[in-house]
Enzyme design. Structure first.
Site, PDB file in Angstrom:
ATOM      1  N   HIS A  14       0.838  -1.191   0.000  1.00 10.69           N
ATOM      2  CA  HIS A  14       0.000   0.000   0.000  1.00 10.69           C
ATOM      3  C   HIS A  14       0.878   1.249   0.000  1.00 10.69           C
ATOM      4  O   HIS A  14       2.072   1.191   0.252  1.00 10.69           O
ATOM      5  CB  HIS A  14      -0.974   0.021   1.187  1.00 10.69           C
ATOM      6  CG  HIS A  14      -0.356   0.197   2.525  1.00 10.69           C
ATOM      7  ND1 HIS A  14      -1.082   0.450   3.667  1.00 10.69           N
ATOM      8  CD2 HIS A  14       0.941   0.157   2.938  1.00 10.69           C
ATOM      9  CE1 HIS A  14      -0.286   0.559   4.704  1.00 10.69           C
ATOM     10  NE2 HIS A  14       0.938   0.386   4.298  1.00 10.69           N
ATOM     11  N   CYS A  33       5.732   5.913   4.807  1.00  8.34           N
ATOM     12  CA  CYS A  33       4.553   5.241   4.236  1.00  8.34           C
ATOM     13  C   CYS A  33       4.015   5.978   3.014  1.00  8.34           C
ATOM     14  O   CYS A  33       3.122   5.486   2.337  1.00  8.34           O
ATOM     15  CB  CYS A  33       3.462   5.091   5.288  1.00  8.34           C
ATOM     16  SG  CYS A  33       3.973   4.038   6.644  1.00  8.34           S
ATOM     17  N   HIS A  39       4.923   0.138  -0.269  1.00  7.81           N
ATOM     18  CA  HIS A  39       5.723  -0.797   0.520  1.00  7.81           C
ATOM     19  C   HIS A  39       4.776  -1.890   1.001  1.00  7.81           C
ATOM     20  O   HIS A  39       3.557  -1.729   0.947  1.00  7.81           O
ATOM     21  CB  HIS A  39       6.389  -0.086   1.709  1.00  7.81           C
ATOM     22  CG  HIS A  39       5.392   0.471   2.667  1.00  7.81           C
ATOM     23  ND1 HIS A  39       4.805   1.701   2.489  1.00  7.81           N
ATOM     24  CD2 HIS A  39       4.825  -0.051   3.789  1.00  7.81           C
ATOM     25  CE1 HIS A  39       3.942   1.929   3.460  1.00  7.81           C
ATOM     26  NE2 HIS A  39       3.918   0.879   4.265  1.00  7.81           N
ATOM     27  N   HIS A  41       3.475  -5.270   3.578  1.00  5.76           N
ATOM     28  CA  HIS A  41       3.333  -5.812   4.937  1.00  5.76           C
ATOM     29  C   HIS A  41       2.886  -7.258   4.859  1.00  5.76           C
ATOM     30  O   HIS A  41       2.187  -7.649   3.920  1.00  5.76           O
ATOM     31  CB  HIS A  41       2.259  -5.059   5.730  1.00  5.76           C
ATOM     32  CG  HIS A  41       2.610  -3.652   6.040  1.00  5.76           C
ATOM     33  ND1 HIS A  41       3.469  -3.298   7.062  1.00  5.76           N
ATOM     34  CD2 HIS A  41       2.225  -2.489   5.462  1.00  5.76           C
ATOM     35  CE1 HIS A  41       3.583  -1.988   7.101  1.00  5.76           C
ATOM     36  NE2 HIS A  41       2.840  -1.467   6.135  1.00  5.76           N
ATOM     37  N   ASP A  79      -4.430 -10.760  -1.289  1.00  5.03           N
ATOM     38  CA  ASP A  79      -3.120 -11.400  -1.115  1.00  5.03           C
ATOM     39  C   ASP A  79      -2.228 -11.139  -2.331  1.00  5.03           C
ATOM     40  O   ASP A  79      -2.615 -11.422  -3.466  1.00  5.03           O
ATOM     41  CB  ASP A  79      -3.301 -12.905  -0.896  1.00  5.03           C
ATOM     42  CG  ASP A  79      -2.046 -13.557  -0.358  1.00  5.03           C
ATOM     43  OD1 ASP A  79      -1.228 -12.872   0.298  1.00  5.03           O
ATOM     44  OD2 ASP A  79      -1.878 -14.785  -0.574  1.00  5.03           O
ATOM     45  N   HIS A  80      -1.036 -10.588  -2.051  1.00  2.00           N
ATOM     46  CA  HIS A  80      -0.073 -10.216  -3.092  1.00  2.00           C
ATOM     47  C   HIS A  80      -0.639  -9.159  -4.049  1.00  2.00           C
ATOM     48  O   HIS A  80      -0.332  -9.176  -5.246  1.00  2.00           O
ATOM     49  CB  HIS A  80       0.451 -11.455  -3.835  1.00  2.00           C
ATOM     50  CG  HIS A  80       1.302 -12.318  -2.955  1.00  2.00           C
ATOM     51  ND1 HIS A  80       0.769 -13.298  -2.148  1.00  2.00           N
ATOM     52  CD2 HIS A  80       2.624 -12.304  -2.709  1.00  2.00           C
ATOM     53  CE1 HIS A  80       1.745 -13.866  -1.462  1.00  2.00           C
ATOM     54  NE2 HIS A  80       2.882 -13.273  -1.780  1.00  2.00           N
ATOM     55  N   GLU A 124      -0.929  -5.150  11.312  1.00  2.00           N
ATOM     56  CA  GLU A 124      -0.020  -4.734  10.247  1.00  2.00           C
ATOM     57  C   GLU A 124       1.403  -5.189  10.577  1.00  2.00           C
ATOM     58  O   GLU A 124       2.173  -5.549   9.693  1.00  2.00           O
ATOM     59  CB  GLU A 124      -0.072  -3.218  10.074  1.00  2.00           C
ATOM     60  CG  GLU A 124       0.648  -2.730   8.841  1.00  2.00           C
ATOM     61  CD  GLU A 124       0.477  -1.231   8.648  1.00  2.00           C
ATOM     62  OE1 GLU A 124      -0.312  -0.835   7.789  1.00  2.00           O
ATOM     63  OE2 GLU A 124       1.126  -0.476   9.384  1.00  2.00           O
TER      64      GLU A 124
END
Ligand code: NI
Length: 135
Positions: A14, A33, A39, A41, A79-80, A124
């Protein structure tokens, strides 16, 4: 009242940025951020369903069904993926952990028909997490 939890993990990226603010304001608020390329998580998601035991099954909710709902409605979409660009229920929303938890709640609340959705907890990092209980 009983509380049933299903945990899932997913990885996603995100970028925190508010298009209504200047670049400098965004850097002041979001710091690293706000990195233009985003980046990632490794998130942990905990979904809690509250309810009474169904005397027919002995379950509050069949965890196989809960797992399938979470996989279909959330994990397969995030996811991904990059929250800012690829996740339908987060378009136009700053993808903070807070907003993602609310988004996940909104995706699940009407899908859970045994018991009721009680909380969405989104970690997170192992030290930072948000819990949303609706309302
Ligand atoms: Ni982040």
């Amino acid at each position: 009242m009983l509380y049933v939890t299903r945990r899932e993990v997913f990885s996603a990226s995100h970028r925190l940025t508010n298009p209504d603010l200047t670049d400098n304001e965004n850097v002041d608020i979001y710091d690293k951020c706000n990195n233009p390329y985003g980046h990632g998580h490794n998130y942990t998601l905990e979904i809690v369903v509250a309810g009474d035991i169904n005397p027919k099954t002995g379950y509050v909710i069949d965890l196989k069904k809960l797992k399938k709902i979470i996989k279909t409605k959330i994990i397969s979409k995030v996811d991904h993926r990059h929250f800012n660009y690829e996740v339908d229920f987060m378009q136009g929303i700053i993808p903070t952990t807070e907003n993602i938890a609310v988004g996940i709640w909104n995706e699940l609340v009407n899908e859970i028909k045994e018991g009721r959705l009680y909380s969405v907890k989104l970690l997170e990092t192992e030290n930072n997490y948000i819990e949303y209980k609706g309302g």
